[in-house]
Write a protein that holds these residues in place. Structure first.
Motif, PDB file in Angstrom:
ATOM      1  N   SER A  17      11.225 -24.494  10.521  1.00 44.11           N
ATOM      2  CA  SER A  17      11.747 -23.600  11.552  1.00 44.11           C
ATOM      3  C   SER A  17      10.626 -22.799  12.202  1.00 44.11           C
ATOM      4  N   LEU A  18      10.860 -22.415  13.437  1.00 41.19           N
ATOM      5  CA  LEU A  18       9.990 -21.499  14.166  1.00 41.19           C
ATOM      6  C   LEU A  18      10.862 -20.612  15.039  1.00 41.19           C
ATOM      7  N   ARG A  19      10.381 -19.415  15.307  1.00 45.83           N
ATOM      8  CA  ARG A  19      11.059 -18.553  16.277  1.00 45.83           C
ATOM      9  C   ARG A  19      10.076 -18.202  17.377  1.00 45.83           C
ATOM     10  N   ARG A  45       8.853 -31.520  32.602  1.00 43.74           N
ATOM     11  CA  ARG A  45       9.408 -30.339  31.956  1.00 43.74           C
ATOM     12  C   ARG A  45      10.927 -30.481  31.916  1.00 43.74           C
ATOM     13  N   GLU A  46      11.517 -30.153  30.770  1.00 47.30           N
ATOM     14  CA  GLU A  46      12.950 -30.325  30.613  1.00 47.30           C
ATOM     15  C   GLU A  46      13.620 -29.071  30.090  1.00 47.30           C
ATOM     16  N   PHE A  47      14.910 -28.978  30.395  1.00 48.30           N
ATOM     17  CA  PHE A  47      15.719 -27.840  29.971  1.00 48.30           C
ATOM     18  C   PHE A  47      15.960 -27.882  28.465  1.00 48.30           C
ATOM     19  N   VAL A  48      15.944 -26.692  27.847  1.00 52.32           N
ATOM     20  CA  VAL A  48      16.248 -26.567  26.424  1.00 52.32           C
ATOM     21  C   VAL A  48      17.469 -25.672  26.212  1.00 52.32           C
ATOM     22  N   ALA A  49      17.415 -24.443  26.742  1.00 46.24           N
ATOM     23  CA  ALA A  49      18.505 -23.491  26.521  1.00 46.24           C
ATOM     24  C   ALA A  49      18.469 -22.428  27.599  1.00 46.24           C
ATOM     25  N   ALA A  50      19.626 -21.821  27.877  1.00 48.26           N
ATOM     26  CA  ALA A  50      19.691 -20.756  28.875  1.00 48.26           C
ATOM     27  C   ALA A  50      20.836 -19.814  28.558  1.00 48.26           C
ATOM     28  N   GLY A  66      23.040 -27.165  18.221  1.00 50.26           N
ATOM     29  CA  GLY A  66      23.289 -27.091  16.788  1.00 50.26           C
ATOM     30  C   GLY A  66      22.054 -26.789  15.966  1.00 50.26           C
ATOM     31  N   ARG A  67      20.882 -26.889  16.585  1.00 48.38           N
ATOM     32  CA  ARG A  67      19.631 -26.615  15.867  1.00 48.38           C
ATOM     33  C   ARG A  67      18.897 -25.404  16.429  1.00 48.38           C
ATOM     34  N   LEU A  86      13.531 -28.739  12.766  1.00 50.07           N
ATOM     35  CA  LEU A  86      12.645 -29.292  13.789  1.00 50.07           C
ATOM     36  C   LEU A  86      12.303 -30.738  13.520  1.00 50.07           C
ATOM     37  N   LYS A  87      12.145 -31.481  14.604  1.00 50.64           N
ATOM     38  CA  LYS A  87      11.826 -32.897  14.551  1.00 50.64           C
ATOM     39  C   LYS A  87      10.520 -33.156  15.296  1.00 50.64           C
TER      40      LYS A  87
END
Length: 124
Positions: A17-19, A45-50, A66-67, A86-87
């Protein structure tokens, strides 16, 4: 004018994990929508979260749902991205972004303010 500074990136093993943190300057930042994007080598560049300013709308890409969790601390003018399980395919430079309209979106063009990015490397 808003300035964004990311931190918290690094090298982690798969499953770890990382924050990430994104510190913002600007008095009205609490009314801005915020987003996280990432860019892997040789890829767009791609979207992750918003997250909208009111937190009524939160979006995640299918690859991180979910991750990862996006959150913000308005008192600290800081946005976070908690990344769990993380992957190796999560390896990328992660960017924080913001827009003053307060509406969260998934497109790069919806964000006028960007940080400099922080590197996340996940080893297998």
């Amino acid at each position: 004018q808003v300035q964004l500074v990311e931190s918290g990136g690094g090298l982690v093993q798969a499953g770890g994990s990382l924050r990430l943190s994104c510190a913002a300057s600007g008095r009205a930042f609490s009314s801005y929508a915020v987003g996280w994007f990432r860019q892997a080598p040789g890829k767009e560049r791609e979207f992750v979260a918003a997250k909208s300013w009111s937190a009524a709308k939160i979006y995640y890409s299918d690859s991180v749902k979910g991750r990862f969790t996006i959150s913000r601390d308005t008192a600290k003018n800081t946005v976070y991205l908690q990344m769990n399980s993380l992957k190796p395919e999560d390896t990328a430079v992660y960017y924080c972004a913001a827009n003053r309209w307060g509406v969260a979106g998934k497109a790069l063009s919806e964000y006028a303010y960007w940080g400099q990015g922080t590197q996340v490397t996940v080893s297998s």
